[in-house]
Design an enzyme around this catalytic site. Structure first.
Site, PDB file in Angstrom:
ATOM      1  CG  HIS A 305      21.778 -28.823 -22.949  1.00 26.01           C
ATOM      2  ND1 HIS A 305      22.995 -28.474 -22.404  1.00 26.01           N
ATOM      3  CD2 HIS A 305      20.840 -28.148 -22.233  1.00 26.01           C
ATOM      4  CE1 HIS A 305      22.796 -27.637 -21.397  1.00 26.01           C
ATOM      5  NE2 HIS A 305      21.503 -27.417 -21.276  1.00 26.01           N
ATOM      6  CG  ASP A 363      15.435 -25.216 -21.797  1.00 25.80           C
ATOM      7  OD1 ASP A 363      15.241 -24.729 -20.680  1.00 25.80           O
ATOM      8  OD2 ASP A 363      16.565 -25.342 -22.284  1.00 25.80           O
TER       9      ASP A 363
END
Length: 429
Positions: A305, A363
């Protein structure tokens, strides 16, 4: 009053720049006076720039911390429903029982949309991407609800916030139904927020839909985990649009447009598409090798991330939720789901991924979970927009209520031609 002073020397001139400390996070150097000295800072992507003062959300990417109004995300996902989190983000405190009841009643009885809105939606092509429809329909809400657009009136801002929170599930479900050629389903006031959304997504006039409690809870957690994420690209877009004095529906529409990008809200769709590309467990090692090759353009989507340099705190909750869903849905032995779990195991144990801290992020798990819930991939980002609406409207409301609000106007480092004269047409090369 500044907590400290930074000294900056420019052309032998020394400037005193105030340094402010927040309740959490890094100190901030106030550089307002630099423009008066005809000097600007250069910060592509604004990664070292605090664009505003806010009391809503705090992120510590190195420590893997995400707080909504000071409350850890894991506690909120465990102990609260989505509308409680909405109340918190909008008002600063969690609701007491009476406030919760009143807020949920208000949102529930605002879920219907103006009947003529369906005529507007029906103007889109049947194969239009649902996000394209969302951008247009949400932006058009100001034409249907223009009785509460005085942004300087706190009551109007509250009414607009309620309308957006309540009508987004209805609009999102309408986008889905339109794309598959099914009739729109009206909201049901006896259902809770997430249950009602799933009903509008999957019910038909010919068949009653009975939401599974595990799946409803999973949807509610997805909404909570995506409700806000500090000054990300879409939230910053909403704030920038709002700084012009634009109405809240136009600002949220701008945020939806920013969210549409694959580097932002489209990441969970990209992660699922990557799994479909890999296709089979036997090819995992091949793609792991490609991911490790710096000269190969392939990237493992849903791992690592930009903000969280350790572990995405939302991922642990989403992982648990994902496994809960896969246990109860039919087809949980789907090859794509089995592939995802195998890839997850390898990534969590492989020295390369551990060293690079490329852990599965929210995600990765949300894409698998949404797919298991029966949500088509082109609706993933729409649901992200539905969840993030409360964050956007909370930031917009905070910004509009700030007495120090100013029109956003970033500057630039100009590297184009210096001034030159326009030659006659026949003398141009």
């Amino acid at each position: 009053m500044a907590d400290k002073i930074a000294k900056l020397s420019i052309d032998n001139k020394e400037l005193d720049l105030p340094i402010y400390s927040g309740t959490l996070g890094p100190d901030v150097v106030d550089i307002n006076q630099l423009a008066k000295e005809n000097v600007l800072t250069f910060d592509p992507g604004y990664m070292s720039t605090a664009s505003c003062e806010s009391q809503i959300t705090f992120i510590d990417g190195d420590a893997g911390i995400l707080l909504y109004r000071g409350y850890p995300i894991d506690q909120l996902a465990e102990k609260c429903n989505y509308l409680e989190v909405c109340y918190l983000l909008l008002n600063g405190e969690l609701p007491n029982p009476e406030q919760k009841k009143q807020f949920e009643h208000t949102i529930t009885y605002h879920t219907m949309v103006h009947a003529q809105l369906s005529n507007f939606l029906n103007g889109f092509r049947r194969d239009a991407h649902p996000m394209a429809i969302m951008v247009g329909v949400v932006g058009a809400l100001s034409a249907f609800y223009h009785d509460s657009l005085d942004i300087n009136n706190p009551k109007d801002r509250e009414t607009s916030a309620y309308r957006l929170i309540s009508k987004m599930p209805t609009i999102a479900a309408m986008c889905h139904k339109y794309s598959i050629g099914q009739p729109y389903m009206y909201p049901q006031n006896h259902m809770n927020y997430s249950e009602n959304f799933m009903h509008m997504m999957f019910a038909t006039p010919a068949e009653r839909y009975e939401p599974n409690p595990t799946l409803v809870r999973a949807m509610d957690r997805i909404l909570i985990l995506h409700a806000d994420h500090e000054q990300n690209a879409s939230t910053s877009t909403v704030r920038m649009a709002g700084s012009t004095g634009a109405n809240p529906f136009a600002c949220i529409s701008a945020g939806i447009g920013a969210l549409w990008g694959p580097a932002h809200g489209g990441a969970n769709e990209a992660a699922l598409n990557m799994l479909l590309e890999i296709g089979d467990e036997s090819r995992i090692n091949e793609y792991i090798k490609k991911a490790k090759d710096k000269n190969d353009p392939f990237r493992l989507m849903g791992f690592g991330h930009r903000v969280y340099k350790n572990y995405d705190p939302r991922a642990k909750i989403m992982r648990e939720t994902c496994h809960e869903v896969l246990k109860v849905v039919e087809g949980h032995d789907n090859p794509v789901f089995k592939l995802a779990m195998k890839l997850e195991k390898i990534a969590l144990e492989d020295d390369y991924f551990i060293e690079k801290k490329l852990y599965p992020n929210v995600d990765f798990y949300s894409g698998i979970t949404l797919s298991a819930l029966g949500i088509p991939t082109n609706m993933f980002t729409v649901i992200f927009a539905l969840a993030r609406t409360i964050g956007w409207i909370s930031h917009w409301n905070e910004m509009i209520g700030d007495p120090n609000r100013r029109l956003c106007r970033p500057r630039q480092l100009y590297t184009g031609p210096t001034q030159r004269d326009v030659p006659h047409l026949e003398k141009r090369n």
